[in-house]
Design a protein around this motif. Structure first.
Motif, PDB file in Angstrom:
ATOM      1  N   ASP A  56     -21.778 -18.715  18.051  1.00 48.82           N
ATOM      2  CA  ASP A  56     -21.020 -17.520  17.726  1.00 48.82           C
ATOM      3  C   ASP A  56     -19.703 -17.527  18.502  1.00 48.82           C
ATOM      4  O   ASP A  56     -19.698 -17.535  19.734  1.00 48.82           O
ATOM      5  CB  ASP A  56     -21.835 -16.266  18.061  1.00 48.82           C
TER       6      ASP A  56
ATOM      7  N   ASP B  88     -23.841 -16.030   5.685  1.00 47.41           N
ATOM      8  CA  ASP B  88     -25.092 -15.446   6.191  1.00 47.41           C
ATOM      9  C   ASP B  88     -26.297 -16.357   5.986  1.00 47.41           C
ATOM     10  O   ASP B  88     -27.393 -16.051   6.443  1.00 47.41           O
ATOM     11  CB  ASP B  88     -25.357 -14.079   5.538  1.00 47.41           C
ATOM     12  N   LYS B  89     -26.093 -17.508   5.327  1.00 42.86           N
ATOM     13  CA  LYS B  89     -27.208 -18.433   5.115  1.00 42.86           C
ATOM     14  C   LYS B  89     -26.744 -19.874   5.246  1.00 42.86           C
ATOM     15  O   LYS B  89     -25.595 -20.220   4.941  1.00 42.86           O
ATOM     16  CB  LYS B  89     -27.847 -18.203   3.747  1.00 42.86           C
TER      17      LYS B  89
ATOM     18  N   ASP C 268     -31.702 -17.900   7.307  1.00 45.85           N
ATOM     19  CA  ASP C 268     -31.003 -16.613   7.210  1.00 45.85           C
ATOM     20  C   ASP C 268     -30.463 -16.252   8.594  1.00 45.85           C
ATOM     21  O   ASP C 268     -31.225 -16.025   9.536  1.00 45.85           O
ATOM     22  CB  ASP C 268     -31.974 -15.536   6.710  1.00 45.85           C
ATOM     23  N   VAL C 269     -29.137 -16.229   8.717  1.00 48.53           N
ATOM     24  CA  VAL C 269     -28.492 -15.987  10.008  1.00 48.53           C
ATOM     25  C   VAL C 269     -28.827 -14.600  10.537  1.00 48.53           C
ATOM     26  O   VAL C 269     -29.049 -14.406  11.737  1.00 48.53           O
ATOM     27  CB  VAL C 269     -26.967 -16.172   9.883  1.00 48.53           C
ATOM     28  N   LYS C 270     -28.887 -13.603   9.648  1.00 46.34           N
ATOM     29  CA  LYS C 270     -29.106 -12.214  10.068  1.00 46.34           C
ATOM     30  C   LYS C 270     -30.519 -11.981  10.571  1.00 46.34           C
ATOM     31  O   LYS C 270     -30.727 -11.259  11.554  1.00 46.34           O
ATOM     32  CB  LYS C 270     -28.803 -11.270   8.905  1.00 46.34           C
ATOM     33  N   THR C 271     -31.497 -12.582   9.919  1.00 47.61           N
ATOM     34  CA  THR C 271     -32.894 -12.344  10.306  1.00 47.61           C
ATOM     35  C   THR C 271     -33.457 -13.438  11.206  1.00 47.61           C
ATOM     36  O   THR C 271     -34.579 -13.324  11.701  1.00 47.61           O
ATOM     37  CB  THR C 271     -33.780 -12.237   9.054  1.00 47.61           C
ATOM     38  N   ASP C 272     -32.683 -14.521  11.391  1.00 46.24           N
ATOM     39  CA  ASP C 272     -33.128 -15.651  12.199  1.00 46.24           C
ATOM     40  C   ASP C 272     -34.437 -16.220  11.657  1.00 46.24           C
ATOM     41  O   ASP C 272     -35.327 -16.612  12.420  1.00 46.24           O
ATOM     42  CB  ASP C 272     -33.292 -15.249  13.668  1.00 46.24           C
TER      43      ASP C 272
END
Length: 723
Positions: A163, A207-208, A256-260
């Motif tokens: 990040d 996001d993916k 999935d980047v948001k949900t790891d």
């Protein structure tokens, strides 16, 4: 003319300076005397009508990325100069973030295999001029996310996400292990034969991440001894699947980047033995996947819903022989897509709806599309390169997506290659032919009109005048069975048709390859011209199996590599041998890699035609070569034993009559030294005399330091002695 005038004229001739013809030497060739100037790391920007070039100062050891305007060619600015940053020793390569406000710079690159490498990477902020190192260790294949906020990369067979704002690192996978599990980076055989390394891809919203996982646990290992300078050699062991052996088990995953969270995609409804390409569509939640069966004659294009994991078959192609993977898949705004295929017998451009329904075959004819450059949504034009002007030439064309108003944009005959501006209003054309050094010009995309010369290499052309170089003469040789084969010949500059000359033939001959092309000189070409200066005729013939003349011509060698190609070289040598100015008793042949396989077979099967042969890094039995390449053209040894054995040079050593030079690098990860060693053993047991040379710790390219100079000196001396 009066006696006085004639006498004065002769006096003037006698007093003019005499410029003696200079001879090409191997030393000059390999020290770069004849190297052309180019435009290194040329990148067309996507957000502005500009391009960048990496300009290096080799003497100072510095490099800078310069920005230029497409319309004027004027330099806009220097984005970064390594001289201004003590941490940045050099710039090996670079990529931009999607918004083109940051640059990802590679330095201290260390190659692993042909395409793969690890490097130290830095993120450079153009606005603030700040340089930040990405991690403490060398990494592989970092890429920006579509939202410019993150960078994904591979390290020791696992995937990570960095990040940029928080500087925090998230580890996506944890099971990576050398010679066992690889995440997001290809294994050896995918890298070499499917020609890609980065096996992961960001989607359009960042996001993916889709990635391929390679389980190479059951793939057989191959070990090379690395001699270096130590007391004991060091073994280097890696996974290498030889024909008929087990490949990596591949699986497709979406992170999935948001949900790891990572989801494995079920591809069970399709024959997913190989996953040679993944690519996100414009729709951020749709992933396209190209899948191949082991025989590589059944290709599926599949769309994956990233949210649900649902798979939908979009396109299926089958072939009696094999299908080549395309890199030209391009999604348009409505998720329809551009695709290239040789389904009608020649490689052409097709436009499909998002459902897989054919909308239009855009190009057609008995010629091949050789490069796809892109689609301009404003003019609705497609830009591409093809061999419509002869299979040895390349031209750039424009055509509407409806297949109308085709326009040739490059009037000069030779090899043209384009780099288009983001608006598709200009392109930088890279042009050369056999008499014109590579030049770069700015052209209008509308009609091909040349606007300005960028690099012309006239200084090189002027300098070469002193060498009086012989020129390539292009021709077509028709064999007794009626096949028309492209060929070129280089004759001595002082050629005398009443004399008899020895002939040295060169070829590669691999499936889909081309050596007879109307382009500027390679290093080998200068060597051939040097031989011509010393009294040899050099010739090159592209036989059946080579490319850009249609699928039938290329695929005739299917399941019998080395049969028809050898027949064609022998037939061509006999035809050339009948020329009045050729000494038919002095014909030799040379090749490298596939070409070495060929030159070996030609000397053995054509022992009444060829007096000598040089084989560098040859395959001597396709059983020793990798699965993907070999099985594409031969199926497996279990299915096609005779195809493997009948054309293996090892099985024909008893036919050796001429002089044979066998060359290999001991650290060749591609065509293993095993090929030469077993060929040598067969020759020894057949009591055949031959010459050979092994280059310690050198790979398939056999280079480094004075290696090439020494090798080409050895080959030149062999030719002079034996031919």
């Amino acid at each position: 003319m009066s006696i006085i005038k004639r006498t004065f004229f002769l006096f003037l001739l006698a007093t003019l300076p005499v410029v003696a013809q200079q001879n090409i030497t191997l030393d000059k060739i390999w020290k770069g005397y004849f190297r052309t100037q180019g435009m290194d790391e040329l990148h067309a920007m996507k957000n502005t009508n500009q391009y960048t070039v990496l300009n290096r100062d080799w003497n100072a050891g510095t490099a800078q990325i310069d920005l230029y305007d497409f319309a004027t060619l004027n330099k806009v600015s220097t984005l970064i100069n390594s001289e201004d940053h003590s941490d940045l020793k050099s710039i090996d390569s670079y990529t931009f973030s999607p918004d083109e406000k940051k640059i990802l710079i590679a330095t201290n690159s260390q190659y692993i295999f042909r395409h793969s490498f690890v490097a130290d990477y830095f993120v450079y902020d153009i606005a603030t001029k700040s340089l930040t190192k990405l991690g403490d260790e060398p990494i592989q294949e970092p890429t920006f996310s579509a939202d410019n906020a993150k960078i994904a990369c591979a390290y020791q067979n696992n995937l990570y996400v960095y990040d940029l704002a928080s500087k925090k690192v998230a580890q996506i996978t944890n099971d990576g292990k050398k010679n066992a599990i690889i995440n997001g980076i290809t294994d050896w055989v995918y890298e070499e034969e499917f020609a890609f390394v980065r096996a992961y891809d960001w989607n359009a919203t960042g996001d993916k991440i889709a990635f391929i996982r390679f389980d190479e646990t059951e793939v057989p290992e191959f070990t090379m001894e690395m001699y270096n300078q130590g007391l004991y050699p060091n073994p280097y062991t890696f996974k290498y699947p030889k024909a008929g052996e087990k490949n990596s088990k591949v699986s497709l995953h979406i992170y999935d980047v948001k949900t790891d969270a990572t989801k494995k995609i079920n591809l069970g409804d399709f024959n997913a033995y190989y996953i040679p390409r993944i690519q996100w569509a414009n729709d951020a939640q749709t992933l396209s996947v190209q899948l191949l069966n082991r025989h590589q004659n059944n290709l599926n294009l599949v769309f994956v819903d990233a949210n649900t994991g649902t798979t939908t078959g979009i396109l299926n192609e089958k072939d009696d022989a094999y299908i080549d993977i395309t890199d030209n898949l391009t999604f348009l705004e409505d998720n329809s897509f551009i695709w290239t295929s040789e389904q009608d017998g020649y490689n052409h451009i097709y436009h499909y709806a998002s459902t897989g329904k054919l909308k239009k075959q855009v190009t057609s004819g008995n010629w091949e599309v050789t490069a796809y450059y892109g689609y301009d949504k404003n003019s609705k034009n497609i830009f591409y390169q093809s061999v419509e002007n002869g299979s040895i030439n390349r031209d750039v064309y424009r055509i509407s997506i409806k297949g109308k108003n085709k326009t040739r944009l490059t009037p000069q005959t030779g090899t043209n290659k384009a780099t288009f501006s983001p608006k598709f209003d200009y392109f930088i054309n890279t042009f050369s032919n056999s008499t014109t050094p590579t030049n770069y010009t700015l052209n209008r995309a509308k009609n091909g009109e040349q606007v300005k010369v960028i690099v012309d290499n006239k200084a090189l052309a002027k300098g070469l005048e002193a060498y009086n170089l012989p020129q390539k003469e292009f021709t077509v040789i028709t064999t007794p069975n009626g096949d028309k084969l492209n060929a070129w010949m280089i004759k001595p500059a002082n050629f005398n048709a009443t004399k008899k000359y020895p002939v040295f033939m060169y070829q590669y001959s691999g499936p889909g390859s081309q050596e007879v092309s109307n382009t500027w000189h390679s290093y080998n070409d200068y060597w051939f011209m040097m031989l011509a200066q010393q009294g040899y005729i050099v010739a090159c013939v592209d036989g059946r199996g080579t490319g850009f003349k249609g699928a039938d011509f290329k695929k005739v060698t299917y399941k019998e590599l080395g049969k028809y190609e050898v027949e064609d070289q022998i037939a061509a040598a006999k035809i050339i041998g009948n020329y009045d100015y050729v000494d038919a008793s002095r014909i030799g042949i040379f090749g490298w890699s596939y070409g070495g396989f060929m030159s070996s077979n030609c000397l053995l099967k054509g022992n009444d035609v060829f007096k000598m042969a040089i084989a560098v890094a040859p395959v001597t039995n396709w059983r020793f070569y990798d699965t993907v390449y070999t099985e594409r053209y031969m199926q497996t040894p279990q299915e096609n034993a005779s195809g493997y054995d009948e054309n293996s040079p090892i099985n024909h050593v008893s036919k050796l009559k001429g002089a044979y030079l066998l060359v290999h690098g001991s650290a060749d990860d591609n065509v293993h030294l095993q090929n030469t060693m077993l060929m040598v053993e067969a020759l020894v047991q057949a009591n055949k005399q031959f010459d050979w040379a092994i280059y310690p710790d050198k790979n398939h390219g056999i280079y480094g330091g004075a290696t090439r100079l020494q090798l080409y000196t050895k080959m030149t001396n062999f030719i002079k002695e034996k031919l």
